[in-house]
Motif scaffolding. Sequence first.
Motif: not given
Length: 662
Positions: A79-87, A176-181, A211-217
């Motif tokens: 949710c934290e990562v997605a909020r600015p993307v939705l904006d 998707l999860d950046p590690v487990s997919r 979102i996936e890129g930021e989660l991977a970061h």
Amino acid sequence: MPFSQPGSLIPRIADERLVAAAWERFMEDRTVPVKGLRNVVFDSWQRCRTEAVNPASHCAPGLATENVRQLTEQNRDLCEVARPVLDGLREILRECGTLFMLSDPKGTILQLAGETRVRSAGEEINLAVGGHWNEEVIGTNAIGTAIATCAPVQIYASEHFCLDVKRWTCAAAPVLDPVSRCLLGVVNVSGVKETFHGHTLGLVMTAARQIEGELAHREAALQSQLLSRSLEYFGRYGSDGLVLCDHRGRIVRTSSNLQAALERHGIHQSLKVGVPLNGLNLNQPKTESRSQRPGWLKAEWMCPIKDQHGELGTLLVVPVTDRKLYSVSPPRPLNAVPKDDDAFAEIIGNSEVLQATRVRARRMAALDLPVLLLGETGVGKEVFARALHRAGHRPDGPLVVVNCGAFNRELLASELFGYAEGAFTGARRSGLPGKFEQANGGTLFLDEIGEMPLDMQPHLLRVLQDGIVVRLGDTRDRRVSMRLIAATNRDLQKEVAQGRFREDLYHRLCVLSLPLPALRDRPGDIETIVEHLNRRLADKYGCAPKQLEASVLQAFHNYRWPGNIRELQNVFESTFALSEGPVIELAALPPAIAQALAPPINGSAPDLSGGKTGRLEDMESQAILDAVGQSQGNMTAAARTLGISRSTLYVKLAAIRSHAGL
């Protein structure tokens, strides 16, 4: 029945009547015509029939507010990562009359934004926060079908399974999860069918990849922090078998003698890097984790690894010697790390280059050797020096700072070496100890060491070699013991070659060297630094943190920052103090920074709007130009950001330039 309709990601408006007729025949269990009906839709209808979905369902079921709150907390990172993307989606599709939302992996909407009029229409079918849009309960729809297929999908009008949803169109892409997919959630854009546009699917696919890129970061930053936190303990408990697991319970690192330690306890397990270890997933409830823990794993072997934000992972210490078989205790510092105990907490940022620099600095801190900090003006050399001191062997000793470029030769000599009584006119009667003596038992930080006069350098070299200081005007030797940290923005090797710096002193200072990255080399840290400064200045001025216009952050990212972090601090504080309202606007920035908002391509930025705003083609073009500008012309990185191939990016850029007359 055999079904061989070619697949397509994008629906065709012209096929709506054919699809509606196919749905009616499907409801009557008659043969469904192939023409105009996509595979993804027909397959979904068949799943709906298998799950006995009621096509007359008026709206999706919903969850209570408290349950939604719990789901949001469970999916906090997403949710934290997605909020600015939705904006960002909302900005792009501002005039399109659509809703933008994020669901959890089971189809429950956790975040939603859009105009009031459209939201009211969506609430009629519970297209709202808490609405559950899995195929099993509300039939074919973009969220549910993306979950069922784990693939991007766009659903238009009659393609929906339930009657009351058929006046809508939607496009969704899985995250998707950046590690487990594994599936983490779904990004979706919905609107009444008149808002349909094929570009919407591409936008949600790009948003999901962002979102996936930021989660991977974030994942990489957490793992880097975990590894740096655990280095000391791998050295301290090197004779035991060690297993380091991340916050998901995955094995990150093991010691070379782990297998021998396990066999010493009659345990025949093969523990390999990358494999999860049951019971060590910190995201699970403790009771659930405890029940999953393997029987051979003793609780007293487990030590949490923490930083100021919480637990990063777990270190397993499997004892080898008989002495430890009866008194195995976790490393105590891991169990109770005060929040302010991290010596490097003042160094803000999570970029890969900064994380690597921080890891190298932690290793250097444990070695009582001279360190030479290298980097441009304003990169934070003194901050690193303070961190090295606090993390070193002399944290309780003094840290003495001297700027070698701030004094003339005579003053610098007296500052460093001190002076005896009567050494010169105006000298104190009892003399005065210099910075070397003041730093005894601690650390001396010589900033701008490259500015030190050449004839003073032999005296510094003697102190480093012999540990002896002689005050000006005195003959008495005074022995000192301190760690030296030096810093410069000059190329000392070049200075040595040109005879302006002693080669023997250079090699003495450069026992350990630490290059510090410029701010432009870690642009991903700019927003984190700004957030930190915003909170700090709010405390200083006794007000709430200020909001920043999106254009302000964009300008910050585009600007080169020749003065690095120091320049960013000064600019932000002056802008913060001079902004009267709760929002920092682009007009408040210095002109040089404000003008960096629109980076030119090939020397000039074409006007793509043609006097109009809100057209999807124009917004797509601007998004492409922004991605190329932010990646500083790196087409591979820009294509990755946009979620398209590099060849497609070149084609689109050629079209943009042709349209702009370039």
